[in-house]
Every structure is written in structure tokens, then in C-alpha cells.
Enzyme design. Structure first.
Site, mmCIF file in Angstrom:
data_model
loop_
_atom_site.group_PDB
_atom_site.id
_atom_site.type_symbol
_atom_site.label_atom_id
_atom_site.label_comp_id
_atom_site.label_asym_id
_atom_site.label_seq_id
_atom_site.Cartn_x
_atom_site.Cartn_y
_atom_site.Cartn_z
ATOM 1 N N CYS A 244 0.883 -1.188 0.000
ATOM 2 C CA CYS A 244 0.000 0.000 0.000
ATOM 3 C C CYS A 244 0.909 1.223 0.000
ATOM 4 O O CYS A 244 0.967 1.977 0.970
ATOM 5 C CB CYS A 244 -0.923 0.006 1.214
ATOM 6 S SG CYS A 244 -1.909 -1.501 1.406
ATOM 7 N N GLY A 248 4.788 6.792 -1.731
ATOM 8 C CA GLY A 248 6.110 6.189 -1.694
ATOM 9 C C GLY A 248 7.063 6.607 -0.609
ATOM 10 O O GLY A 248 8.259 6.361 -0.722
ATOM 11 N N LYS A 250 7.616 5.365 2.482
ATOM 12 C CA LYS A 250 8.325 4.205 3.038
ATOM 13 C C LYS A 250 9.060 3.433 1.944
ATOM 14 O O LYS A 250 10.108 2.832 2.204
ATOM 15 C CB LYS A 250 7.341 3.303 3.795
ATOM 16 C CG LYS A 250 6.745 3.969 5.040
ATOM 17 C CD LYS A 250 5.818 3.036 5.776
ATOM 18 C CE LYS A 250 5.228 3.720 7.011
ATOM 19 N NZ LYS A 250 4.277 4.801 6.640
ATOM 20 N N ASP A 268 -0.206 0.196 -5.401
ATOM 21 C CA ASP A 268 -1.296 0.986 -4.855
ATOM 22 C C ASP A 268 -2.483 0.893 -5.800
ATOM 23 O O ASP A 268 -2.329 0.490 -6.957
ATOM 24 C CB ASP A 268 -0.895 2.450 -4.642
ATOM 25 C CG ASP A 268 -1.725 3.123 -3.559
ATOM 26 O OD1 ASP A 268 -1.345 3.025 -2.382
ATOM 27 O OD2 ASP A 268 -2.774 3.711 -3.878
ATOM 28 N N ASP A 315 1.323 -1.353 4.725
ATOM 29 C CA ASP A 315 1.038 -0.123 5.466
ATOM 30 C C ASP A 315 -0.434 0.181 5.207
ATOM 31 O O ASP A 315 -0.784 0.948 4.313
ATOM 32 C CB ASP A 315 1.952 0.997 4.971
ATOM 33 C CG ASP A 315 1.802 2.276 5.763
ATOM 34 O OD1 ASP A 315 1.172 2.240 6.833
ATOM 35 O OD2 ASP A 315 2.298 3.322 5.310
ATOM 36 N N CYS A 369 -0.938 3.808 10.911
ATOM 37 C CA CYS A 369 -0.709 5.042 11.676
ATOM 38 C C CYS A 369 -1.918 5.281 12.576
ATOM 39 O O CYS A 369 -2.362 6.417 12.760
ATOM 40 C CB CYS A 369 -0.431 6.232 10.761
ATOM 41 S SG CYS A 369 -1.689 6.513 9.497
#
Length: 448
Positions: A244, A248, A250, A268, A315, A369
Site C-alpha cells: 500500500c 512512496g 516508506k 497501490d 502499510d 498510523c
């Protein structure tokens, strides 16, 4: 700009933020691009006021509701000037004077509102705790369950401005060189507490004034996000998927870990994000990244590449509760309990699908997050129960130098405890031939 003109600009920008369904930072960026004539100093003051208003959204709305007034930008600003800045009625009148570029003169209703607000403060003993702590009702119970007696402390930390963290791109620069360059620009900066390529800047510079940002020597990335990428532990020559990838952030850190060797696939479902990511990859001098647009979590590309990767990062899309101090508007976008249930279900499907890409002995890293247990450790527990081929790799084994996590087995960071955004990451390994190499060596200094 005059102080009155800055207030009028803030009102106009707030209307823009309120009227579109995009994050405030994207709205702000577009709004200022269309008004390049506004000087940097004025931009900074407008932004500072805008984000202060966003961080006090519930409390200002409570006061307006208490006095029967509509919760809209101009009323919000009038309440702010009175309750938080302590302006007198005459002082507000001088700012709302109807002159060119200034706010229109006060109406009789606004005059009456200011009289009622005079002498008050932004907090009031009659406010519910959720209002005082700016916590939306859908998230209050999950966050209380997570933090228990620390709930108030963590919510208060989310009301502070987020720091500016940079990640040095080791393909192009060293941290020492970037610290010197920032000092030469007159900025106070220091090495991050935990992330080996991180720098924390103790200023609020115009990002356009940072040449190292333009040429790809550094990227803006919260220290917690940097640590999530480090947990992927990608080695030169390996095959890695950022499932995911978004724009970009990470992916950049992972590809740099690999020293431009091996192969990274940034996936993505949003083509625009991948295009923005591809531009960042080129700017950073990274050539080992492929972008892949997926139709969804069950895209046929996944089946064709089953068991083909050493490392897979998920993520996952999440509630974003850990980013609220950076994106204070995000907490007030429509999000109900049933939507959280749908989000948890989507995360489970994405995680199960991405797991198919991991080769025996390879590792799967699940990250959010979010600070909600429903999206984090509960999600991991459900996955492991349904996928016995995977085992959790405790944090002490995956990254023994990371000792300041609030969870014994997983990376769990919060603003109050770690002064980062709220992040969660779990490392899981598919049983089979063991992946070689020692645990990742994240260098200090580390908090006690």
C-alpha cells in the site's frame, strides 16, 4: 499583509478547507499555489492560525452552539480572537473594519456574540471531556480502552503541533553533512532519538528554502514512519513489495536500505499516488523501484507472484488516529463506528492477500498510523489465528535496540510517549527456510 488582511485570508482558506472532501494540507497547498503573491512570512502566520483553529475545532464549536450561533469560519475566528487571544470588543472591531482586504464589519449578531464571549476562555468546566480533548465520539471509547488512565495525556499530546522530521537519503548524502547544511541555513537541528537516518528540525522553515529537499538528499518523514520502514529490514539483492505504497515515503526508505540493489515493487490502487511516488524515486536517485497499479486487494498480479518476495510491507489504510496532531482536520471527517468496522474488515482482506506474496522464510510487516487496538494488535492476532504458516517475530528479536515501544512484542509509538506520530508495526515470518542475516541494527542514541 496587514493583520486584518491575514485574518480575511484565513477565513477564505477555512471556507475552502470546510467545503471540499480533501485533507487540509492538500487544500492549503493548492490554495497558496494559486496565490504566489503572498509572502512567506504572511503564509506562515496564516497557516499557524488556520491549524490552531483546526486544533480547537470542537471547543470553538461548543462555544458557538452554547450561544446559538452557526459553526462556520468567520464565527469560529471571532470566538478564537476573544476566547484564546483575549481580544477586546474594540480590538476585534478594528480588525473587522470593512477596509480593502480586511474582514467585513461586524454585524449586530456578531457584536452580540462577542459581548457574550468577553471574559471567557477556550476551556470551560461544562465541556464534556471529549470536547475539551478534541476527540470525536466515534473514537473516544476505543481510545479509552487502549490508553486507560493515560487517555487524557495522549489526547493532549495530539493537540500539540507535530515536529518537522527529515530522513536523510544515504544514496545521496550523510546525516552529518545534512546537519551542517541545515546549520548553515540558520536552522536548529539534531539527530533523531531512534531513527538512524533521522533529523529533527526545531524550526518552521519554508520548505521551498530547503535545497536538500528539492534535490532528494532528504525527505520529510516522521521518525515513527522511518522506524516502520526500518523494520522491513530489506537487504541488498532481495525482492520486496510495499503493498500500500501511496506516494512512496516508506518505499523510498526501503529502497535506500537496499543500496539501490535488488527489486522493490510499490503497489497501490490510486494511479495518481504512484505517479507522484515515481517522481520522488527519480529525484532520490533510486533505480530499483517498480510501480504497480492494482485493481484491488485481489488483483491477479498477486496470484501470479505468489511466494515470490523476501519482504512484504502492508502499510494498511486506517483511521489515522496517530496522525491527528499533524492532520488535525482528519479527526472531524465523517467517520462512524460502522465505518471503523468496515475499515478493519478491509485491513484483514488486504493483509491476507498480501501474505500470499511472502516466500517461505520471508517476512510480512503489518503497519498502521492508528492507535486503536482494533486496527493493530487485534488485527494481527486474528491474522495469525487464521494463518498458522506465519508466526509473530517479537520486537526484541526483530529489532532488539528499539526499547521504547509501549507493546512488548510489536512496535507501538505514541505522541505522548515517543514524540512521534502514533504508529504500530508487527513483524511476522512465514515458516520455512530461514531468512538469513542478523536482526536489524538501528543505531542510537536511544531513550532510557
Amino acid at each position: 499583509m496587514t493583520p486584518a488582511a491575514r485574518l480575511q485570508a484565513t477565513i477564505e482558506l477555512m471556507h475552502e478547507v470546510d467545503s471540499v472532501a480533501r485533507p487540509a494540507d492538500a487544500v492549503v497547498s493548492a490554495w497558496f499555489r494559486a496565490r504566489r503573491y503572498i509572502h512567506d512570512i504572511d503564509r506562515g502566520r496564516i497557516l499557524e492560525l488556520l491549524y490552531a483553529l483546526l486544533r480547537h475545532h470542537a471547543r470553538l464549536g461548543w462555544w458557538l452552539g452554547r450561544h446559538g450561533r452557526e459553526d462556520e469560519p468567520r464565527n469560529r475566528l471571532l470566538a478564537w480572537l476573544t476566547l484564546k487571544e483575549g481580544r477586546t470588543l474594540d480590538q476585534v472591531k478594528r480588525l473587522f473594519n470593512g477596509a480593502k482586504f480586511a474582514p467585513a464589519m461586524l454585524t449586530d449578531h456578531e457584536h452580540a456574540l462577542l459581548l457574550k464571549l468577553q471574559g471567557g476562555t477556550i476551556d470551560h468546566p461544562g465541556m464534556p471531556e471529549e470536547v475539551r480533548l478534541e476527540c470525536p465520539s466515534w473514537a473516544a471509547d476505543p481510545l479509552r480502552r487502549r490508553f486507560r488512565e493515560a487517555f487524557g495525556q495522549e489526547m493532549a499530546a495530539l493537540l500539540t503541533p507535530a515536529p518537522l522530521d527529515l530522513r536523510v537519503n544515504p544514496i545521496k548524502a550523510t546525516r552529518e553533512a545534512m546537519l551542517r547544511a541545515l546549520k548553515d541555513l540558520g536552522l536548529r537541528a539534531e539527530v533523531s532519538a531512534m531513527a538512524p537516518y533521522g533529523i529533527r528540525v526545531h524550526e518552521r522553515p519554508s520548505l521551498a528554502s530547503l535545497p536538500m529537499l528539492k534535490n532528494g538528499e532528504v525527505e520529510i518523514q516522521d521518525e515513527g514512519s522511518q522506524l516502520v520502514a526500518m523494520l522491513v529490514d530489506a537487504r541488498p539483492g532481495e525482492r520486496v513489495v510495499d503493498f500500500c505504497a501511496g506516494a512512496g515515503g516508506k518505499t523510498l526508505a526501503i529502497a535506500a536500505q537496499m543500496n539501490n540493489k535488488g527489486h522493490v515493487v510499490a503497489c497501490d490502487v490510486m494511479e495518481g499516488r504512484l505517479k507522484r511516488g515515481a517522481e520522488r524515486f527519480r529525484q532520490a536517485g533510486l533505480h530499483n523501484i517498480e510501480t504497480r497499479l492494482l485493481a484491488g486487494e485481489t488483483d491477479r498480479w498477486i496470484k501470479r507472484h505468489k511466494g515470490g518476495f523476501d519482504r512484504v510491507l502492508v502499510d494498511a489504510p486506517c483511521s489515522g488516529t496517530g496522525t491527528w496532531r499533524r492532520n488535525p482536520d482528519a479527526r472531524w471527517r465523517a467517520q462512524e463506528e460502522q465505518d471503523l468496522d468496515k475499515l478493519v474488515s478491509l485491513q484483514a482482506r488486504i493483509l491476507a492477500s498480501a501474505a500470499r506474496l511472502v516466500k517461505p522464510g520471508g517476512r510480512l510487516v503489518y503497519a498502521t498510523c492508528s492507535m486503536l487496538s482494533e486496527e493493530n494488535e487485534n488485527q494481527v492476532a486474528a491474522f495469525l489465528a487464521a494463518h498458522p504458516a506465519f508466526r509473530a517475530v517479537p520486537l526484541r528479536e526483530a529489532a532488539p535496540r528499539l526499547t521504547n515501544s509501549s507493546h512488548p512484542d510489536y512496535l507501538s509509538l505514541t505522541p505522548a510517549r515517543n514524540d512521534t506520530d502514533g504508529f504500530f508495526a508487527a513483524v511476522m515470518q512465514r515458516e520455512g527456510a530461514l531468512a538469513g542475516g542478523p536482526p536489524i541494527a538501528i543505531r542510537g542514541p536511544f531513550p532510557e
